[in-house]
Design an enzyme around this catalytic site. Structure first.
Site, short mmCIF file in Angstrom:
data_model
loop_
_atom_site.label_atom_id
_atom_site.label_comp_id
_atom_site.label_asym_id
_atom_site.label_seq_id
_atom_site.Cartn_x
_atom_site.Cartn_y
_atom_site.Cartn_z
N TRP A 2 7.55 0.21 -0.63
CA TRP A 2 8.37 0.36 0.57
C TRP A 2 8.37 1.78 1.12
CZ3 TRP A 2 11.68 4.11 -0.84
CH2 TRP A 2 12.10 4.17 -2.18
N ASN A 3 8.02 2.78 0.32
CA ASN A 3 8.31 4.15 0.73
C ASN A 3 7.34 4.70 1.77
OD1 ASN A 3 6.37 4.15 -1.38
ND2 ASN A 3 6.78 6.31 -1.76
N LYS B 65 0.63 -8.01 -0.37
CA LYS B 65 2.05 -8.24 -0.47
C LYS B 65 2.78 -6.92 -0.24
CE LYS B 65 5.50 -8.05 -3.31
NZ LYS B 65 6.55 -7.90 -2.31
N PRO B 66 3.21 -6.67 1.01
CA PRO B 66 4.05 -5.49 1.24
C PRO B 66 5.47 -5.78 0.80
CG PRO B 66 3.75 -6.68 3.29
CD PRO B 66 2.97 -7.44 2.23
N ASP B 67 6.25 -4.74 0.61
CA ASP B 67 7.67 -4.96 0.34
C ASP B 67 8.32 -5.62 1.55
OD1 ASP B 67 10.68 -3.99 0.32
OD2 ASP B 67 9.94 -3.80 -1.73
N GLY C 299 3.40 1.63 -7.24
CA GLY C 299 4.78 1.35 -7.56
C GLY C 299 5.20 2.05 -8.83
N SER C 300 6.17 1.46 -9.52
CA SER C 300 6.72 2.10 -10.71
C SER C 300 5.78 1.95 -11.90
CB SER C 300 8.07 1.47 -11.06
OG SER C 300 7.90 0.16 -11.57
N LEU D 139 1.22 5.31 -9.84
CA LEU D 139 2.53 5.03 -10.39
C LEU D 139 3.47 6.24 -10.21
CD1 LEU D 139 1.21 3.20 -13.58
CD2 LEU D 139 1.76 2.23 -11.33
N CYS E 17 5.99 9.65 -4.04
CA CYS E 17 5.49 9.74 -5.42
C CYS E 17 5.04 11.14 -5.79
CB CYS E 17 4.30 8.79 -5.59
SG CYS E 17 4.66 7.07 -5.24
N GLU F 92 12.43 10.02 -13.42
CA GLU F 92 12.09 10.13 -12.01
C GLU F 92 13.31 9.75 -11.17
OE1 GLU F 92 8.49 8.80 -9.00
OE2 GLU F 92 9.14 7.41 -10.56
#
Length: 543
Positions: free
Chosen positions: A183-184, A207-209, A258-259, A281, A314, A412
């Protein structure tokens, strides 16, 4: 990077702060002006989804649009359509596919105001930070539009028997790439990563947020306008734990940002199917301000490095290591600049920082700051939420005196919070910067170029920026960008950023004589002949 699934939590308890509010220009657009029913209908045309979901704006919390929600069956159908369309797309010459990217570049530049509004509404960013995404996507489109043919062209290699063995390396598309985008950075980390996949002949199921889906859908709409066949670019929407594994289940290659926690799950799913994966990540990125740094420039750079996109980047800086001889001067200058930052939510230039994206981010930021202060850290700037501006605003925050085991020291935060630490010498600074499981980005500030490069080579991060925070390395798209250690696998940008979406195929043609006993030689004579040949090739320095 934190996970995109929001968890309902209580916002940080504070209502007033020092940062000024940026005034909104007269006649500024609203969400209702930008996200009309006609716009939503156009952008969601062709999106797989038999259910309904919605996204919201962080600025106010109000709903922006109703969107299709995909079931596992919808995801499978999207892959079927993409797989059926991919061979015809791959059969086009590379120059024709590259031309689509160059037309897309022009469309993005020409219609940037549309997507800037969407990015701001969906992420809560200040407009200048939203424009970073326009810049990044345009640079990637231009680079791969110009360089794809060179990256993908057949390459001649020396064969096992020079002149008699003709060897060509081909690059074949993987097929259908499954992309899970965060999403960022909903423009750059969605379509920006998809561009090299498309130009190398793949189809993409993205697949976007859900909360930032309109931005990704806008990019899809422009790519189709630029000439990309619609079926080659499929979008599926829905809850990450439901839809994400389905994307991994059907893809020929997986691209994930992502995470670290979710990245491990994605990697395990791809490994079980023996398909490739690239992962960008999390990070706990460090900035080193050396004794000979220009302190004023370093303070200004730290504002950009720490608080762009409200720290939800990130590669932003969360740890600031400053030489003890300049630390007090640096902190004073940095704090003054931070306290002067203007916060705002208008769809216009003028604000220096926007909002956090969701309750989960706000809770993490508030918890990290509160715990650090409770355990002895000192607030130099910020440290309060600003519900007077919007429900998810939090002031840019500087902490001094942070020590383990404070969560903000090692975890983080992914928000507008940075901790300051002092060091005595170069070796200590490098050791402290490397003392993290992450390895995404770092920054070194010094007037001595050779010294900066020497330290950069000792830092265990995928990118290092000298006298800037993150933009030079990320924006130099001919060079690879990605993480070491727990910050990921693979790279975006440059040759690695496009070749990862291909399979290398070696085609070897043997001419005149076989690689076997011939001309009446028995096995022993053939072995002796090959032994002499091997010695000769080494003597003539053949590779």
């Amino acid at each position: 990077m934190t996970d995109s699934q929001a968890a309902p939590t209580s916002p940080a308890a504070a209502t007033a702060g020092t940062n000024p509010v940026a005034a909104a220009p007269a006649g500024v657009r609203t969400a209702a002006d930008v996200v009309t029913p006609e716009v939503v209908a156009r952008l969601t045309r062709g999106v797989s989804g038999s259910g309904r979901t919605a996204n919201h704006t962080p600025f106010t919390g109000e709903k922006l649009a109703d969107l299709p929600e995909s079931t596992p069956e919808d995801v499978a159908a999207a892959f079927e359509r993409a797989r059926a369309a991919q061979p015809a797309w791959a059969a086009l010459p590379v120059r024709d596919r590259a031309a689509v990217l160059l037309r897309f570049h022009d469309l993005v530049i020409g219609r940037q105001s549309e997507v800037l509004d969407l990015i701001q509404l969906e992420t809560g960013k200040a407009r200048l930070h939203a424009h970073e995404e326009v810049q990044a996507v345009a640079v990637a489109a231009r680079h791969y539009g110009r360089r794809a043919s060179a990256y993908l062209k057949p390459k001649r290699h020396t064969g096992v028997v020079p002149t008699l063995t003709k060897v060509t390396e081909l690059r074949q598309p993987r097929g259908v790439v499954g992309q899970i985008a965060p999403w960022n950075y909903p423009l750059e980390l969605s379509v920006g990563d998809a561009l090299p996949a498309f130009v190398s002949g793949n189809a993409v199921v993205m697949k976007p947020d859900t909360e930032t889906a309109l931005t990704a859908l806008w990019a899809r709409d422009l790519l189709i306008e630029a000439g990309l066949p619609a079926e080659v670019f499929q979008v599926v929407l829905g809850d990450g734990p439901v839809v994400g594994p389905e994307v991994v289940k059907h893809a020929d290659y997986v691209s994930f940002t992502g995470s670290t926690r979710t990245g491990r799950e994605v990697a395990q799913g791809a490994a079980a199917r023996l398909v490739g994966v690239s992962l960008e990540l999390g990070g706990k990125n460090a900035m080193l301000v050396l004794a000979d740094a220009d302190v004023e420039k370093a303070a200004a750079g730290a504002v950009r490095a720490c608080f762009s996109s409200a720290g939800q980047l990130c590669i932003s800086i969360e740890r600031l290591y400053v030489h003890e001889s300049v630390a007090d001067d640096f902190v004073e200058r940095f704090a003054a600049r931070t306290k002067a930052m203007r916060l705002g939510s208008a769809l216009a230039y003028g604000a220096d920082m926007g909002s956090l994206v969701g309750e989960r981010q706000l809770e993490t930021v508030g918890r990290h700051v509160a715990e650090a202060v409770e355990k002895g850290a000192r607030l130099v700037a910020g440290g309060v939420a600003r519900p007077d501006i919007g429900p998810l605003f939090y002031e840019p925050t500087i902490l001094d005196g942070v020590e383990a085991p404070m969560a903000v020291c090692t975890e983080e935060t992914f928000g507008p919070v940075v901790s300051i630490y002092r060091f005595r010498d170069e070796d200590e600074a490098v050791e402290l910067a490397n003392a993290t499981p992450y390895g995404l980005n770092s920054s070194v500030w010094t007037k001595d170029s050779k010294r900066g490069h020497r330290i950069a080579a000792r830092l265990r991060t995928g990118t290092v920026n000298i006298n800037e925070g993150y933009a030079p390395a990320y924006g130099s798209v001919q060079s690879p960008m990605g993480g070491m250690k727990d910050s990921g696998l693979g790279r975006r940008h440059g040759s690695e950023g496009i070749l990862k979406y291909t399979e290398a195929q070696t085609v070897a043609q043997q001419r005149l004589i076989p690689l076997a006993p011939s001309f009446g030689m028995d096995d022993e004579k053939y072995a002796a002949f090959m032994t002499r040949s091997l010695k000769a090739m080494k003597a003539f320095r053949l590779r």
